[in-house]
Design a protein around this motif. Structure first.
Motif, PDB file in Angstrom:
ATOM      1  N   ILE A  55     -13.912 -18.514  66.446  1.00 20.40           N
ATOM      2  CA  ILE A  55     -14.159 -17.082  66.500  1.00 20.40           C
ATOM      3  C   ILE A  55     -13.202 -16.415  67.482  1.00 20.40           C
ATOM      4  O   ILE A  55     -13.066 -16.843  68.632  1.00 20.40           O
ATOM      5  CB  ILE A  55     -15.617 -16.805  66.918  1.00 20.40           C
ATOM      6  CG1 ILE A  55     -16.583 -17.367  65.867  1.00 20.40           C
ATOM      7  CG2 ILE A  55     -15.841 -15.300  67.097  1.00 20.40           C
ATOM      8  CD1 ILE A  55     -18.043 -17.268  66.275  1.00 20.40           C
ATOM      9  N   ARG A  60     -23.719 -17.206  74.052  1.00 20.90           N
ATOM     10  CA  ARG A  60     -24.664 -17.385  72.947  1.00 20.90           C
ATOM     11  C   ARG A  60     -23.992 -18.030  71.751  1.00 20.90           C
ATOM     12  O   ARG A  60     -24.537 -18.948  71.130  1.00 20.90           O
ATOM     13  CB  ARG A  60     -25.269 -16.040  72.556  1.00 20.90           C
ATOM     14  CG  ARG A  60     -26.475 -16.176  71.626  1.00 20.90           C
ATOM     15  CD  ARG A  60     -27.395 -15.026  71.801  1.00 20.90           C
ATOM     16  NE  ARG A  60     -28.659 -15.192  71.112  1.00 20.90           N
ATOM     17  CZ  ARG A  60     -29.733 -14.446  71.347  1.00 20.90           C
ATOM     18  NH1 ARG A  60     -29.681 -13.508  72.264  1.00 20.90           N
ATOM     19  NH2 ARG A  60     -30.854 -14.638  70.677  1.00 20.90           N
ATOM     20  N   LEU A  61     -22.803 -17.559  71.409  1.00 21.85           N
ATOM     21  CA  LEU A  61     -22.086 -18.130  70.261  1.00 21.85           C
ATOM     22  C   LEU A  61     -21.627 -19.555  70.541  1.00 21.85           C
ATOM     23  O   LEU A  61     -21.639 -20.408  69.647  1.00 21.85           O
ATOM     24  CB  LEU A  61     -20.904 -17.239  69.886  1.00 21.85           C
ATOM     25  CG  LEU A  61     -21.268 -15.820  69.406  1.00 21.85           C
ATOM     26  CD1 LEU A  61     -20.001 -15.021  69.120  1.00 21.85           C
ATOM     27  CD2 LEU A  61     -22.165 -15.877  68.172  1.00 21.85           C
ATOM     28  N   HIS A  93     -20.023 -22.849  68.154  1.00 15.73           N
ATOM     29  CA  HIS A  93     -18.738 -22.318  67.726  1.00 15.73           C
ATOM     30  C   HIS A  93     -17.713 -22.358  68.857  1.00 15.73           C
ATOM     31  O   HIS A  93     -18.074 -22.330  70.043  1.00 15.73           O
ATOM     32  CB  HIS A  93     -18.898 -20.871  67.244  1.00 15.73           C
ATOM     33  CG  HIS A  93     -19.854 -20.726  66.108  1.00 15.73           C
ATOM     34  ND1 HIS A  93     -19.648 -21.307  64.871  1.00 15.73           N
ATOM     35  CD2 HIS A  93     -21.038 -20.053  66.015  1.00 15.73           C
ATOM     36  CE1 HIS A  93     -20.650 -21.005  64.065  1.00 15.73           C
ATOM     37  NE2 HIS A  93     -21.512 -20.257  64.735  1.00 15.73           N
ATOM     38  N   VAL A  95     -15.173 -20.185  70.744  1.00 16.77           N
ATOM     39  CA  VAL A  95     -15.049 -18.740  70.918  1.00 16.77           C
ATOM     40  C   VAL A  95     -13.842 -18.449  71.808  1.00 16.77           C
ATOM     41  O   VAL A  95     -13.727 -18.989  72.907  1.00 16.77           O
ATOM     42  CB  VAL A  95     -16.322 -18.136  71.545  1.00 16.77           C
ATOM     43  CG1 VAL A  95     -16.173 -16.629  71.683  1.00 16.77           C
ATOM     44  CG2 VAL A  95     -17.546 -18.490  70.705  1.00 16.77           C
ATOM     45  N   MET A 126     -26.111 -11.109  66.401  1.00 22.26           N
ATOM     46  CA  MET A 126     -24.983 -12.026  66.226  1.00 22.26           C
ATOM     47  C   MET A 126     -25.457 -13.476  66.262  1.00 22.26           C
ATOM     48  O   MET A 126     -24.933 -14.331  65.538  1.00 22.26           O
ATOM     49  CB  MET A 126     -23.923 -11.791  67.298  1.00 22.26           C
ATOM     50  CG  MET A 126     -23.107 -10.536  67.084  1.00 22.26           C
ATOM     51  SD  MET A 126     -21.865 -10.314  68.382  1.00 22.26           S
ATOM     52  CE  MET A 126     -22.154  -8.602  68.800  1.00 22.26           C
ATOM     53  N   GLY A 127     -26.460 -13.738  67.093  1.00 20.21           N
ATOM     54  CA  GLY A 127     -27.026 -15.086  67.102  1.00 20.21           C
ATOM     55  C   GLY A 127     -27.520 -15.475  65.719  1.00 20.21           C
ATOM     56  O   GLY A 127     -27.200 -16.556  65.204  1.00 20.21           O
ATOM     57  N   PHE A 169     -24.634 -15.915  63.107  1.00 20.67           N
ATOM     58  CA  PHE A 169     -23.775 -17.084  63.271  1.00 20.67           C
ATOM     59  C   PHE A 169     -24.547 -18.394  63.336  1.00 20.67           C
ATOM     60  O   PHE A 169     -24.021 -19.408  63.775  1.00 20.67           O
ATOM     61  CB  PHE A 169     -22.872 -16.910  64.493  1.00 20.67           C
ATOM     62  CG  PHE A 169     -21.791 -15.878  64.278  1.00 20.67           C
ATOM     63  CD1 PHE A 169     -20.641 -16.213  63.586  1.00 20.67           C
ATOM     64  CD2 PHE A 169     -21.939 -14.579  64.721  1.00 20.67           C
ATOM     65  CE1 PHE A 169     -19.641 -15.274  63.361  1.00 20.67           C
ATOM     66  CE2 PHE A 169     -20.981 -13.620  64.500  1.00 20.67           C
ATOM     67  CZ  PHE A 169     -19.801 -13.979  63.816  1.00 20.67           C
ATOM     68  N   GLU A 174     -27.896 -19.241  64.584  1.00 21.27           N
ATOM     69  CA  GLU A 174     -28.887 -19.633  65.591  1.00 21.27           C
ATOM     70  C   GLU A 174     -30.224 -19.911  64.926  1.00 21.27           C
ATOM     71  O   GLU A 174     -30.671 -19.139  64.069  1.00 21.27           O
ATOM     72  CB  GLU A 174     -29.025 -18.511  66.610  1.00 21.27           C
ATOM     73  CG  GLU A 174     -29.818 -18.842  67.844  1.00 21.27           C
ATOM     74  CD  GLU A 174     -29.749 -17.703  68.838  1.00 21.27           C
ATOM     75  OE1 GLU A 174     -29.005 -17.820  69.826  1.00 21.27           O
ATOM     76  OE2 GLU A 174     -30.418 -16.677  68.604  1.00 21.27           O
TER      77      GLU A 174
END
Length: 301
Positions: free
Chosen positions: A6, A37-38, A43, A45, A292-293, A296, A298
């Protein structure tokens, strides 16, 4: 869930409208812990920081139908180049606004890489005004029109091609404040809209199922999510410049994100219109990061 590379691109601009503060949106989203979080989901990032946004050019001719035109062109061109570069490096572009005029640049950077890009526009507004129909002159009400090839030539021709997307590949979800000129354009261009009436009547599950099925039938080769935080009811996202009561609930929004993620179709995303000056203890940025969690991958278990 596939592990993504990302690329975060911040766009600290408020030139698309007249309420100050939305230029601090990318910082607020980062402060809400988006990178951590990502990464916790699994991921890779890469936060590329914010693109440079110049100070307003004093003394320029003001077109009341296209406020801050030169500044929006500069920001959109820079963002388009950054998004294009991320895709060339096989990264997933995740863009943080800033006001929704930034979608002009995002879609200009994406369009060269997809022959048949699908777009889900999660928003209380249609953003389909042109200089002829705009009631305000604010360009954040025009990005979807510009991206389908309608509007000021210099906006339409960013990166020297148009249109960026096909109108029949656009799905607007959550609309509840649509101007007369936009309604006519929706009919003319065959743009699919799920207003709050359809969401209330059908339920979010059916809306997203139908939307994704429609895009699959059109054989889209990518899917971009453009999420304006005013798509949610202002009860959950008070920090937006143009709040409209009666919007999508927090849980419905998470469900939509989860279903888009499960589809495996998503190839890029942007989150816009977080305005910390209007917010309450960064609540709106917190909601953006929570969504977004879900988007992507979560999960609770």
């Amino acid at each position: 869930m596939n592990k993504l590379n990302i690329s975060i691109i911040g766009v600290p601009t408020d030139y698309g409208q007249t309420r100050r503060g939305v230029d601090m949106g990318p910082s607020a989203i980062r402060y809400a812990g988006v990178v951590e979080r990502l990464e916790a989901i699994g991921h890779d990032v890469h936060d590329k920081g914010d693109i440079r946004v110049s100070q307003k050019q004093e003394g320029t001719i003001v077109d009341k139908q296209l406020l801050n035109l030169e500044e929006v062109i500069d920001v959109s061109t820079s963002l388009a180049n950054n998004v294009n570069e991320a895709l060339e490096q096989k990264e997933f572009p995740l863009v943080f606004g800033g006001d929704h005029s930034i979608a002009i640049g995002t879609l200009a950077g994406l369009g060269e890489h997809y022959k048949n890009l699908g777009v889900i526009w999660f928003d209380a507004h249609a953003d389909l005004n042109t200089p002829e129909t705009t009631p305000s002159g604010n360009i954040h009400g025009m990005p979807l029109a510009v991206s389908i090839g309608l509007g000021h030539e210099r906006l339409v021709q960013i990166r020297n091609y148009a249109p960026k997307i096909k109108p029949e590949n656009v799905i607007i979800i959550g609309a509840r404040s649509v101007d007369p000129g936009e309604r006519e354009l929706i009919r003319q261009q065959g743009i699919k809209v799920y207003s709050m009436h359809e969401i209330d009547r059908l339920g979010m599950t059916r809306v997203i199922e139908d939307a994704l099925a429609y895009l699959r039938e059109r054989n889209v080769d990518g899917l971009h999510l453009s999420l304006d935080l005013d798509g949610l009811d202002p009860l959950y996202t008070p920090g937006v410049g143009t709040p409209v009561p009666g919007g999508i609930t927090y849980r419905e929004s998470h469900l939509a994100m989860e279903m888009i993620q499960e589809s495996g179709m998503l190839t890029s995303a942007e989150f816009v219109e977080v305005n910390p000056i209007l917010d309450e203890k960064n609540r709106t940025a917190d909601v953006a990061v929570a969504l977004m969690g879900s988007l992507f991958g979560e999960t609770l278990v």
